[in-house]
Design an enzyme around this catalytic site. Sequence first.
Site, PDB file in Angstrom:
ATOM      1  N   LYS A  51      -8.233 -35.734 -25.417  1.00 17.85           N
ATOM      2  CA  LYS A  51      -7.248 -36.627 -26.048  1.00 17.85           C
ATOM      3  C   LYS A  51      -7.255 -37.995 -25.370  1.00 17.85           C
ATOM      4  O   LYS A  51      -7.212 -39.041 -26.025  1.00 17.85           O
ATOM      5  CB  LYS A  51      -5.845 -35.987 -25.989  1.00 17.85           C
ATOM      6  CG  LYS A  51      -5.707 -34.793 -26.932  1.00 17.85           C
ATOM      7  CD  LYS A  51      -4.419 -33.995 -26.729  1.00 17.85           C
ATOM      8  CE  LYS A  51      -4.434 -32.746 -27.605  1.00 17.85           C
ATOM      9  NZ  LYS A  51      -3.262 -31.865 -27.427  1.00 17.85           N
ATOM     10  N   GLN A  95       1.665 -30.982 -23.614  1.00 14.01           N
ATOM     11  CA  GLN A  95       0.620 -29.998 -23.889  1.00 14.01           C
ATOM     12  C   GLN A  95       1.179 -28.581 -23.705  1.00 14.01           C
ATOM     13  O   GLN A  95       1.803 -28.281 -22.691  1.00 14.01           O
ATOM     14  CB  GLN A  95      -0.580 -30.245 -22.951  1.00 14.01           C
ATOM     15  CG  GLN A  95      -1.803 -29.401 -23.260  1.00 14.01           C
ATOM     16  CD  GLN A  95      -2.431 -29.678 -24.613  1.00 14.01           C
ATOM     17  OE1 GLN A  95      -2.381 -30.793 -25.126  1.00 14.01           O
ATOM     18  NE2 GLN A  95      -3.005 -28.656 -25.224  1.00 14.01           N
ATOM     19  N   ASP A 118       3.189 -35.096 -31.998  1.00 11.36           N
ATOM     20  CA  ASP A 118       2.672 -33.735 -32.210  1.00 11.36           C
ATOM     21  C   ASP A 118       3.400 -33.065 -33.384  1.00 11.36           C
ATOM     22  O   ASP A 118       2.953 -32.040 -33.889  1.00 11.36           O
ATOM     23  CB  ASP A 118       2.896 -32.893 -30.946  1.00 11.36           C
ATOM     24  CG  ASP A 118       1.590 -32.424 -30.323  1.00 11.36           C
ATOM     25  OD1 ASP A 118       0.557 -32.473 -31.011  1.00 11.36           O
ATOM     26  OD2 ASP A 118       1.623 -32.014 -29.150  1.00 11.36           O
TER      27      ASP A 118
HETATM   28  N1  GUN Z   1      -1.645 -26.399 -27.417  1.00  8.20           N
HETATM   29  C1  GUN Z   1      -2.481 -25.920 -28.344  1.00  8.20           C
HETATM   30  N2  GUN Z   1      -2.603 -26.780 -29.367  1.00  8.20           N
HETATM   31  C2  GUN Z   1      -1.804 -27.818 -29.084  1.00  8.20           C
HETATM   32  C3  GUN Z   1      -1.493 -29.025 -29.760  1.00  8.20           C
HETATM   33  O1  GUN Z   1      -1.960 -29.328 -30.858  1.00  8.20           O
HETATM   34  N3  GUN Z   1      -0.625 -29.847 -29.126  1.00  8.20           N
HETATM   35  C4  GUN Z   1      -0.089 -29.538 -27.931  1.00  8.20           C
HETATM   36  N4  GUN Z   1       0.775 -30.388 -27.406  1.00  8.20           N
HETATM   37  N5  GUN Z   1      -0.346 -28.436 -27.282  1.00  8.20           N
HETATM   38  C5  GUN Z   1      -1.207 -27.584 -27.859  1.00  8.20           C
END
Ligand code: GUN
Length: 281
Positions: A51, A95, A118
């Site tokens: 990211k 996350q 998100d």
């Molecule tokens: N953990 C697994 N997939 C994701 C996601 O798309 N965003 C976040 N923040 N955590 C995750």
Amino acid sequence: MTLIDGKKLSKKIEQNIADEVVALKEKGVVPGLAVVLVGDDPASHTYVTMKEKSCKNVGFYSIVHKMPDTITQDEIIETLEMMNNNPRIDGILVQLPLPEHIDTTKILEVIDPQKDVDGFHPYNMGRTVENLDAFAPCTPVGVMEMFEEYNIDLEGKDVCVVGASNIVGKPMAALLLNKNATVTVTHIFTKDLASHTKKADIVIVGVGVPNLIKEDMVKDGAIVIDIGINRLESGKLVGDVDFENVSKKCSYITPVPGGVGPMTIAMLLSNTIKAAKRRVI
Ligand code: GUN
């Protein structure tokens, strides 16, 4: 059979975002994303690194706030409140998963819904269900972008979503319903998974079980979207679909890697630039 190329589509989207960032910078706005990473789960670290790299590629300002898994809930909340009040930060992402002593729902509810790129805050989730303007979760939105790019019409289609998580299955079902698909959501308690997947025009699976979807579970000409990302002991990355055999029956299928994965990141960037554009007066 047509391979749905998420890597190519995500590159195209990211190029458009990079161009928009240039224009925004001329107006004095640099889109900013803050990521909170708790603990040392290797998969989470890999995702966050990806990211961060993507943010850099499109010209965003980005920070990663790393915390040990001994951190308290209050300390995370304090950090998020600082990010909520920081005008350089347009998007905030925590996350997941978080360590067990942390209440994930409480944490997600602290994020300002206007910075919730998100799309996990109940405010955005609710608005997504109601088909209102909102930040919708990146993975399901990425899948919807793929349908659009490949001119796959959803109206009246029978779609089977395998997996009912808050971050994938539930919002996926809502977005499909908003496009007038007939949606079945299956999950771990579903009695006979194959009876549902076999009937579907489109099967979308994201549960983290390698080879869950086999060739005798899909009908001829089905469209199969594989959201799973599983690392086998050999180190090979595979999805939830037995790609080699299922792909022979499909009209369209996504590969792993190079399918939904890169689209998730592209949609995160897209949500972040949407948040940043609100700063332009
Ligand atoms: N953990 C697994 N997939 C994701 C996601 O798309 N965003 C976040 N923040 N955590 C995750």
